[in-house]
Design a protein around this motif. Sequence first.
Motif, PDB file in Angstrom:
ATOM      1  N   GLY A 297      77.419  79.081  -1.457  1.00  0.00           N
ATOM      2  CA  GLY A 297      77.256  80.328  -2.526  1.00  0.00           C
ATOM      3  C   GLY A 297      78.033  79.850  -3.608  1.00  0.00           C
ATOM      4  O   GLY A 297      78.238  80.659  -4.698  1.00  0.00           O
ATOM      5  N   THR A 298      78.862  78.774  -3.837  1.00  0.00           N
ATOM      6  CA  THR A 298      79.748  78.469  -4.604  1.00  0.00           C
ATOM      7  C   THR A 298      78.974  77.324  -5.628  1.00  0.00           C
ATOM      8  O   THR A 298      78.610  76.466  -4.767  1.00  0.00           O
ATOM      9  N   SER A 299      78.715  77.525  -6.922  1.00  0.00           N
ATOM     10  CA  SER A 299      78.087  76.538  -7.542  1.00  0.00           C
ATOM     11  C   SER A 299      78.891  76.462  -8.843  1.00  0.00           C
ATOM     12  O   SER A 299      79.213  77.242  -9.668  1.00  0.00           O
ATOM     13  N   PHE A 300      79.069  75.122  -9.483  1.00  0.00           N
ATOM     14  CA  PHE A 300      79.806  74.916 -10.610  1.00  0.00           C
ATOM     15  C   PHE A 300      79.549  73.394 -11.091  1.00  0.00           C
ATOM     16  O   PHE A 300      78.948  72.482 -10.191  1.00  0.00           O
ATOM     17  N   SER A 301      79.696  73.196 -12.152  1.00  0.00           N
ATOM     18  CA  SER A 301      79.562  71.652 -12.902  1.00  0.00           C
ATOM     19  C   SER A 301      80.714  71.357 -13.701  1.00  0.00           C
ATOM     20  O   SER A 301      81.253  72.286 -14.223  1.00  0.00           O
ATOM     21  N   HIS A 302      80.881  70.030 -13.640  1.00  0.00           N
ATOM     22  CA  HIS A 302      82.164  69.525 -14.436  1.00  0.00           C
ATOM     23  C   HIS A 302      81.494  68.299 -15.132  1.00  0.00           C
ATOM     24  O   HIS A 302      80.844  67.342 -14.825  1.00  0.00           O
ATOM     25  N   ASP A 303      81.919  68.270 -16.846  1.00  0.00           N
ATOM     26  CA  ASP A 303      81.386  67.162 -17.447  1.00  0.00           C
ATOM     27  C   ASP A 303      82.560  66.234 -17.869  1.00  0.00           C
ATOM     28  O   ASP A 303      83.653  67.016 -18.331  1.00  0.00           O
ATOM     29  N   GLN A 304      82.429  65.021 -17.705  1.00  0.00           N
ATOM     30  CA  GLN A 304      83.559  64.016 -18.273  1.00  0.00           C
ATOM     31  C   GLN A 304      83.202  63.218 -19.082  1.00  0.00           C
ATOM     32  O   GLN A 304      82.105  62.423 -18.790  1.00  0.00           O
ATOM     33  N   VAL A 305      83.642  63.126 -20.344  1.00  0.00           N
ATOM     34  CA  VAL A 305      83.268  61.965 -21.204  1.00  0.00           C
ATOM     35  C   VAL A 305      83.863  60.788 -20.710  1.00  0.00           C
ATOM     36  O   VAL A 305      85.240  60.491 -20.899  1.00  0.00           O
ATOM     37  N   LEU A 306      83.107  59.798 -20.719  1.00  0.00           N
ATOM     38  CA  LEU A 306      83.768  58.313 -20.166  1.00  0.00           C
ATOM     39  C   LEU A 306      83.784  57.506 -21.049  1.00  0.00           C
ATOM     40  O   LEU A 306      84.735  56.510 -21.269  1.00  0.00           O
ATOM     41  N   GLY A 307      83.198  57.703 -22.295  1.00  0.00           N
ATOM     42  CA  GLY A 307      83.279  56.721 -23.335  1.00  0.00           C
ATOM     43  C   GLY A 307      82.729  57.234 -24.624  1.00  0.00           C
ATOM     44  O   GLY A 307      81.640  58.179 -24.590  1.00  0.00           O
ATOM     45  N   ARG A 308      83.314  56.853 -25.724  1.00  0.00           N
ATOM     46  CA  ARG A 308      82.644  57.233 -27.158  1.00  0.00           C
ATOM     47  C   ARG A 308      82.241  56.107 -27.805  1.00  0.00           C
ATOM     48  O   ARG A 308      82.894  54.982 -27.926  1.00  0.00           O
ATOM     49  N   GLY A 309      81.037  56.288 -28.557  1.00  0.00           N
ATOM     50  CA  GLY A 309      80.445  55.140 -29.258  1.00  0.00           C
ATOM     51  C   GLY A 309      81.251  54.836 -30.841  1.00  0.00           C
ATOM     52  O   GLY A 309      81.651  55.986 -31.250  1.00  0.00           O
ATOM     53  N   GLN A 310      81.338  53.562 -30.716  1.00  0.00           N
ATOM     54  CA  GLN A 310      81.812  53.060 -32.038  1.00  0.00           C
ATOM     55  C   GLN A 310      80.809  52.947 -32.813  1.00  0.00           C
ATOM     56  O   GLN A 310      79.961  51.803 -32.817  1.00  0.00           O
ATOM     57  N   MET A 311      80.704  53.557 -34.155  1.00  0.00           N
ATOM     58  CA  MET A 311      79.603  53.264 -35.061  1.00  0.00           C
ATOM     59  C   MET A 311      80.020  52.763 -36.389  1.00  0.00           C
ATOM     60  O   MET A 311      81.195  53.078 -36.932  1.00  0.00           O
ATOM     61  N   MET A 312      79.216  52.087 -37.114  1.00  0.00           N
ATOM     62  CA  MET A 312      79.256  51.570 -38.203  1.00  0.00           C
ATOM     63  C   MET A 312      78.280  51.995 -39.077  1.00  0.00           C
ATOM     64  O   MET A 312      77.131  51.223 -38.844  1.00  0.00           O
ATOM     65  N   LEU A 313      78.430  52.431 -40.193  1.00  0.00           N
ATOM     66  CA  LEU A 313      77.239  52.853 -41.314  1.00  0.00           C
ATOM     67  C   LEU A 313      76.854  51.811 -41.978  1.00  0.00           C
ATOM     68  O   LEU A 313      77.486  50.795 -42.423  1.00  0.00           O
ATOM     69  N   GLN A 314      75.396  51.441 -41.927  1.00  0.00           N
ATOM     70  CA  GLN A 314      74.798  50.168 -42.645  1.00  0.00           C
ATOM     71  C   GLN A 314      74.667  50.429 -43.971  1.00  0.00           C
ATOM     72  O   GLN A 314      74.576  51.480 -44.400  1.00  0.00           O
ATOM     73  N   SER A 315      74.658  49.264 -44.707  1.00  0.00           N
ATOM     74  CA  SER A 315      74.637  49.042 -46.133  1.00  0.00           C
ATOM     75  C   SER A 315      73.040  49.516 -46.603  1.00  0.00           C
ATOM     76  O   SER A 315      72.922  50.065 -47.844  1.00  0.00           O
TER      77      SER A 315
END
Length: 394
Positions: A297-315
């Motif tokens: 009868g107990t229901s829940f969820s948990h979200d964990q951010v494991l990593g963030r993307g490193q982005m470089m804008l292209q020319s």
Amino acid sequence: METLSVHLLPEYTPSKPAPDYSSKLLPGEKCIQRSPYSVQRGDNASFTYRERGMTLKLVGCREEDRHPSYGLGSTIRGEVALDNRQRVVAVAAKLEGRVYISGQPSKVANFVAKERTLWESSTLNGQTCPSTMPLSMSFPTSYRERGQDRPIRLPPSFELLQPRRVAIVYTLQIIVTKEVHMSIHIRYRPRVRPSRPVPDSFSEVKQSPEDWMENVWITKPSVDTGNESFLARCHFFFPSVRVFTASEKIPFHLRLETSPLFLHDLAKLFLPHQDPSEIEEVLNVSIVRQTTVNFQGTSFSHDQVLGRGQMMLQSSSTSKAVISESEEPVIWSWNGDLRCEVPVLNTGFCTGQISTSDSIVLSLLLPPGQIRPDHLLQRVIPIRLATEPWIDRS
């Protein structure tokens, strides 16, 4: 000079001779009971055994082939000493007698199984076992076999070697029970590896296009305006293996086709309390682990951010990635990579009560964080994280 008087010893009268004794009856004598003549062996032998921190000393027995030997109904006497008495809660002696037939362990028959407690702790409050405990246990004179009411006399030790070994063996065991209640946690972590290596960068897409996968995500209003500038089309390229080692980087490429005005309107709609011009990142890429629990009868969820993307804008991008009220279509392109920033000890799994899954999450205007099911501003791409790197087995 002083002289000493000498007293003579008294005279002794010789004793009468002892009567003659004979096993033969004389006239007028009658035999009441006859006992066979036997040579008495010494019953004062002692034996000492040491094993596993225990010392067993047996006394008052006979010696037979360097083994202690006992007679009919004899009592085994001695003492037991322990080197380590901590956490000992009971000490017992067990006398066993059995018939052994070589090659037929199922045919072994026990006819004696007698146990006596030498010491037992009445309460588990730290009471220490004594250093020495007396041992006294008597042999039974008979035993009963299953299905028979009549007692059978206890057989002697016996051994037959040919044609098959048969023996009647008696053993004495000293059993020490310790208060050892140990509970440890163990880890079950199956090793998971990718099936093939991950390409180093998106620049390799031309050499090996099969190593890459494209995911197209379109965000547009619920009512079709017919204006291509009023939507956001995202092309996300990432390695097609979809199983990634958590400790290694995941390269990717992003291309976003939209208009700054459309993003401005989206921000007004979904982020009413935030000034669109203050949003620094138009698009975010992250790895998110979601754990769902559903138990009684107990229901829940948990979200964990494991990593963030490193982005470089292209020319090749038409302009800087900023949100404004311009209706001019823009194309923004990024190269980047993802990497788990926290330790990942296990891969995803699923049971009836708990499930864990990993995903690459594309977030339009939103920072990395909680997964929002069916949210217009998120794209969830299931992947699997591995705990071990790929190995070339060729």
